[in-house]
Design an enzyme around this catalytic site. Structure first.
Site, PDB file in Angstrom:
ATOM      1  N   CYS A 121      -5.667  30.832  42.676  1.00  0.00           N
ATOM      2  CA  CYS A 121      -6.717  31.828  42.898  1.00  0.00           C
ATOM      3  C   CYS A 121      -7.507  32.168  41.637  1.00  0.00           C
ATOM      4  CB  CYS A 121      -6.105  33.094  43.478  1.00  0.00           C
ATOM      5  SG  CYS A 121      -5.209  32.807  45.021  1.00  0.00           S
ATOM      6  N   HIS A 256     -10.848  38.408  42.266  1.00  0.00           N
ATOM      7  CA  HIS A 256     -10.317  37.578  43.334  1.00  0.00           C
ATOM      8  C   HIS A 256     -10.061  38.459  44.550  1.00  0.00           C
ATOM      9  CE1 HIS A 256      -7.782  35.209  45.821  1.00  0.00           C
ATOM     10  NE2 HIS A 256      -6.664  35.800  45.445  1.00  0.00           N
ATOM     11  N   ASN A 287      -8.670  36.081  52.154  1.00  0.00           N
ATOM     12  CA  ASN A 287      -8.346  35.549  50.833  1.00  0.00           C
ATOM     13  C   ASN A 287      -8.601  34.044  50.856  1.00  0.00           C
ATOM     14  OD1 ASN A 287      -7.021  34.423  48.611  1.00  0.00           O
ATOM     15  ND2 ASN A 287      -5.326  35.878  48.673  1.00  0.00           N
TER      16      ASN A 287
END
Length: 331
Positions: A121, A256, A287
């Site tokens: 990520c 993120h 996500n």
């Protein structure tokens, strides 16, 4: 960090354009709950997520990256022929070789250098740091930095801890030379001793040796939440300091998009000023790992919440455990 040994005069670098690709299929929480013991209300409360996108059969890591890259090039007004470097950040591209980046370059009609980068990520921020350094050195004229993910390929739809969190998509930026620096120094690091907090539940080699079930990504959610809310504010402050700015100078905070609770907790800890826009693309995108920061950036630009010259703080963090952050000037 990329080391510059060039004898050419050093220059600045900046983001010239932003693009995104969101798969056509929208998946709401009720559909996720068909496979896990949960509810729409619980998912919203725990993550802030209302829906996410899942890629269809024709929407691959490569095809989504190509579409996002084309949009970024168009916004930048950059001729594809002037791009000499393609960096792809992805944790869900399942082919070890050949890499995806050269294939992305080929579909864009380029014979540019192409490299895949795996930093989960934080991958987009890592790739952006490398691209910025190469452009500043003069070793690259214009670079495409792309985050593209099909997280639906590696997440178990029956796992109550991860199934509701992740989505698919791609985001891209064009990085080029600038008279004045538009991408601040990258602050990055890792703690491999905590690698088990976000990891596959088995090796891919198990498929060969034991015909084991498909490997899936697993996460120890409470531990990851505590790590992120403790570590990310300090990382963010370091990146702002490295850029020679203060938190009051920030027009946007684009972390993120792990989940809304982490985003809100970090923003509260930083005590950002009221004028700072906080990206919450996670609500309708989920996500998307390495794609989440450029997707969130593009969303703010498309809605008119970011203007050219605005300062945005980017912070990536995730499996590894790994992190990277920098301040950028918006195109």
């Amino acid at each position: 960090m990329t080391v510059c040994l060039s004898t050419r005069e050093s220059q600045g670098s900046r983001i010239l354009g932003v693009g995104a690709y969101r798969p056509a299929r929208v998946v709401g929480n009720d559909e996720i709950c068909e496979h896990i013991d949960s509810s729409d209300a619980w998912i919203r409360r725990r993550s802030g997520i209302v829906s996410r996108r899942f890629a269809g059969p024709g929407e691959t890591v490569i095809s989504m990256a190509v579409d996002a890259a084309r949009k970024a090039l168009a916004q930048a007004g950059t001729d594809p022929g002037d791009v000499d470097l393609v960096l792809l950040a992805s944790m869900s591209f399942l082919e070890q070789a050949p890499a995806a980046a050269p294939r992305i370059a080929d579909q864009l009609g380029l014979r540019a250098a192409g490299v895949d980068l795996s930093a989960a990520c934080a991958g987009f921020c890592y790739a952006l740091g490398h691209a910025s350094a190469l452009v500043r050195c003069g070793d690259s004229r214009n670079a495409l930095v792309i985050g593209s993910e099909r997280m639906s390929d590696i997440v178990d739809p029956t796992d109550r801890g991860t199934a509701f969190l992740f989505g698919d998509g791609a985001g891209a930026v064009v990085v080029g030379a600038a008279e004045h620096p538009g991408i601040g120094p990258v602050v990055w690091g890792s703690d491999g001793s905590r690698r088990d907090l976000i990891a596959y539940d088995r090796s891919w080699l198990d498929l060969r040796d034991d015909r084991a079930p498909w490997p899936h990504l697993r996460m120890l959610g409470p531990e990851v939440f505590r790590w992120a809310t403790d570590a990310v504010p300090a990382i963010a402050r370091q990146a702002v300091d490295a850029a020679g700015l203060s938190l009051d100078d920030l027009d946007a905070f684009i972390p993120h998009q792990a989940n809304a609770r982490i985003i809100d907790a970090v923003a509260k800890s930083l005590r950002l000023p009221p004028h700072t826009v906080i990206a919450r693309d996670v609500v309708h995108t989920g996500n998307t790992s390495a794609a989440s920061i450029p997707l969130a950036m593009e969303h703010l630009v498309a809605r008119g919440q970011l203007a050219s010259g605005d300062h945005a703080l980017l912070v990536g963090f995730g499996a590894g455990l790994i992190h990277a952050a920098q301040v950028v000037t918006m195109p």
